[in-house]
Design a protein around this motif. Structure first.
Motif, PDB file in Angstrom:
ATOM      1  N   LEU A 105       1.099  -1.282  -0.129  1.00 56.87           N
ATOM      2  CA  LEU A 105      -0.165  -0.178   0.273  1.00 56.87           C
ATOM      3  C   LEU A 105       1.152   1.238  -0.440  1.00 56.87           C
ATOM      4  O   LEU A 105       0.813   2.383  -0.467  1.00 56.87           O
ATOM      5  CB  LEU A 105      -0.753  -0.042   1.267  1.00 56.87           C
ATOM      6  N   LYS A 106       2.113   1.254   1.104  1.00 56.61           N
ATOM      7  CA  LYS A 106       2.543   2.468   0.952  1.00 56.61           C
ATOM      8  C   LYS A 106       3.155   2.514  -0.248  1.00 56.61           C
ATOM      9  O   LYS A 106       3.910   3.750  -1.509  1.00 56.61           O
ATOM     10  CB  LYS A 106       3.377   2.484   1.799  1.00 56.61           C
ATOM     11  N   LEU A 107       3.677   1.183  -1.024  1.00 53.88           N
ATOM     12  CA  LEU A 107       4.513   2.049  -2.574  1.00 53.88           C
ATOM     13  C   LEU A 107       3.382   2.283  -3.739  1.00 53.88           C
ATOM     14  O   LEU A 107       3.998   3.193  -4.161  1.00 53.88           O
ATOM     15  CB  LEU A 107       4.684   0.296  -2.972  1.00 53.88           C
ATOM     16  N   LYS A 108       2.263   1.450  -3.510  1.00 58.42           N
ATOM     17  CA  LYS A 108       1.043   2.732  -4.077  1.00 58.42           C
ATOM     18  C   LYS A 108       0.841   4.051  -4.093  1.00 58.42           C
ATOM     19  O   LYS A 108       0.727   4.680  -4.516  1.00 58.42           O
ATOM     20  CB  LYS A 108      -0.030   1.372  -4.112  1.00 58.42           C
ATOM     21  N   GLU A 109       0.898   4.208  -2.763  1.00 55.68           N
ATOM     22  CA  GLU A 109       0.806   5.386  -2.147  1.00 55.68           C
ATOM     23  C   GLU A 109       1.514   6.550  -2.842  1.00 55.68           C
ATOM     24  O   GLU A 109       1.719   7.173  -3.566  1.00 55.68           O
ATOM     25  CB  GLU A 109       0.672   5.335  -0.834  1.00 55.68           C
ATOM     26  N   LEU A 120       3.916  10.253  -7.237  1.00 55.47           N
ATOM     27  CA  LEU A 120       4.698  10.193  -7.486  1.00 55.47           C
ATOM     28  C   LEU A 120       4.609  11.115  -8.840  1.00 55.47           C
ATOM     29  O   LEU A 120       5.061  11.592  -9.697  1.00 55.47           O
ATOM     30  CB  LEU A 120       6.466   9.163  -8.197  1.00 55.47           C
ATOM     31  N   SER A 121       3.076  10.079  -9.606  1.00 50.20           N
ATOM     32  CA  SER A 121       2.540  10.216 -10.882  1.00 50.20           C
ATOM     33  C   SER A 121       2.082  11.459 -10.884  1.00 50.20           C
ATOM     34  O   SER A 121       1.918  12.072 -11.625  1.00 50.20           O
ATOM     35  CB  SER A 121       1.657   8.727 -11.003  1.00 50.20           C
ATOM     36  N   ASN A 122       1.506  11.953  -9.453  1.00 52.66           N
ATOM     37  CA  ASN A 122       0.643  13.172  -9.217  1.00 52.66           C
ATOM     38  C   ASN A 122       1.381  14.593  -9.669  1.00 52.66           C
ATOM     39  O   ASN A 122       0.997  15.525  -8.833  1.00 52.66           O
ATOM     40  CB  ASN A 122      -0.595  13.262  -8.614  1.00 52.66           C
ATOM     41  N   SER A 123       3.136  13.956  -9.054  1.00 52.92           N
ATOM     42  CA  SER A 123       4.037  15.101  -9.027  1.00 52.92           C
ATOM     43  C   SER A 123       5.004  15.431 -10.554  1.00 52.92           C
ATOM     44  O   SER A 123       5.286  14.117 -10.928  1.00 52.92           O
ATOM     45  CB  SER A 123       4.755  14.956  -7.614  1.00 52.92           C
ATOM     46  N   SER A 124       5.965  16.465 -10.483  1.00 52.52           N
ATOM     47  CA  SER A 124       7.173  16.426 -11.383  1.00 52.52           C
ATOM     48  C   SER A 124       8.673  15.291 -10.851  1.00 52.52           C
ATOM     49  O   SER A 124       8.797  14.825 -11.439  1.00 52.52           O
ATOM     50  CB  SER A 124       7.040  17.702 -11.280  1.00 52.52           C
ATOM     51  N   LEU A 184       8.795   1.734 -15.837  1.00 45.07           N
ATOM     52  CA  LEU A 184       7.867   0.122 -16.460  1.00 45.07           C
ATOM     53  C   LEU A 184       8.506  -0.842 -15.243  1.00 45.07           C
ATOM     54  O   LEU A 184       7.841  -1.508 -14.818  1.00 45.07           O
ATOM     55  CB  LEU A 184       9.074  -0.312 -17.234  1.00 45.07           C
ATOM     56  N   PHE A 185       9.985  -1.231 -14.111  1.00 43.08           N
ATOM     57  CA  PHE A 185       9.919  -2.025 -13.491  1.00 43.08           C
ATOM     58  C   PHE A 185       9.149  -1.707 -12.092  1.00 43.08           C
ATOM     59  O   PHE A 185       8.981  -2.868 -11.700  1.00 43.08           O
ATOM     60  CB  PHE A 185      11.403  -1.502 -13.414  1.00 43.08           C
ATOM     61  N   ILE A 186       8.620  -0.591 -11.940  1.00 41.74           N
ATOM     62  CA  ILE A 186       8.243  -0.492 -11.150  1.00 41.74           C
ATOM     63  C   ILE A 186       6.010  -0.727 -11.187  1.00 41.74           C
ATOM     64  O   ILE A 186       5.693  -1.242 -10.453  1.00 41.74           O
ATOM     65  CB  ILE A 186       8.172   1.616 -10.437  1.00 41.74           C
ATOM     66  N   GLU A 187       6.205  -0.228 -12.754  1.00 43.85           N
ATOM     67  CA  GLU A 187       4.782  -0.387 -12.997  1.00 43.85           C
ATOM     68  C   GLU A 187       4.116  -2.434 -12.925  1.00 43.85           C
ATOM     69  O   GLU A 187       3.408  -2.564 -12.519  1.00 43.85           O
ATOM     70  CB  GLU A 187       3.901   0.408 -14.076  1.00 43.85           C
ATOM     71  N   ALA A 188       5.189  -2.685 -13.620  1.00 38.97           N
ATOM     72  CA  ALA A 188       5.331  -4.492 -13.860  1.00 38.97           C
ATOM     73  C   ALA A 188       5.325  -5.340 -11.659  1.00 38.97           C
ATOM     74  O   ALA A 188       5.036  -5.531 -11.808  1.00 38.97           O
ATOM     75  CB  ALA A 188       6.826  -4.912 -14.215  1.00 38.97           C
ATOM     76  N   GLY A 189       6.123  -4.757 -10.998  1.00 45.34           N
ATOM     77  CA  GLY A 189       6.102  -5.012  -9.768  1.00 45.34           C
ATOM     78  C   GLY A 189       5.082  -4.766  -9.864  1.00 45.34           C
ATOM     79  O   GLY A 189       4.254  -5.814  -8.717  1.00 45.34           O
ATOM     80  N   LEU A 190       4.200  -3.052  -9.390  1.00 52.70           N
ATOM     81  CA  LEU A 190       2.721  -2.831  -8.952  1.00 52.70           C
ATOM     82  C   LEU A 190       1.824  -4.348  -9.633  1.00 52.70           C
ATOM     83  O   LEU A 190       1.304  -4.548  -9.159  1.00 52.70           O
ATOM     84  CB  LEU A 190       2.054  -1.789  -8.800  1.00 52.70           C
TER      85      LEU A 190
END
Length: 68
Positions: free
Chosen positions: A14-18, A23-27, A38-44
């Motif tokens: 949950l913390k990683l998703k948060e 990060l997606s909502n910020s610069s 891509l690695f983060i998204e694959a892991g999630l």
């Protein structure tokens, strides 16, 4: 990356998703390379699909493989 893929701890997930959402909502997300994104998204995605291992399972495999 292997640790992330094998993660089962719901609180950490949950913390990683948060973190990803923040990060997606910020610069800041733009400072992460495309490969890292891509690695983060694959892991999630693996986490969401429950394609993970517990810490204990990973440690048992390491002990079996390397005799530690």
């Amino acid at each position: 990356m292997e640790w992330l893929v094998n993660l089962k701890d719901e609180a950490i997930i949950l913390k990683l998703k948060e973190l990803k959402n923040n990060l997606s909502n910020s610069s800041d997300w733009s400072t992460v390379s495309e490969a890292e994104q891509l690695f983060i998204e694959a892991g999630l995605k693996d986490i969401e699909n429950e394609n993970t291992f517990t810490h204990q399972q990973v440690m048992e495999e390491i002990n079996k493989t390397y005799g530690l």
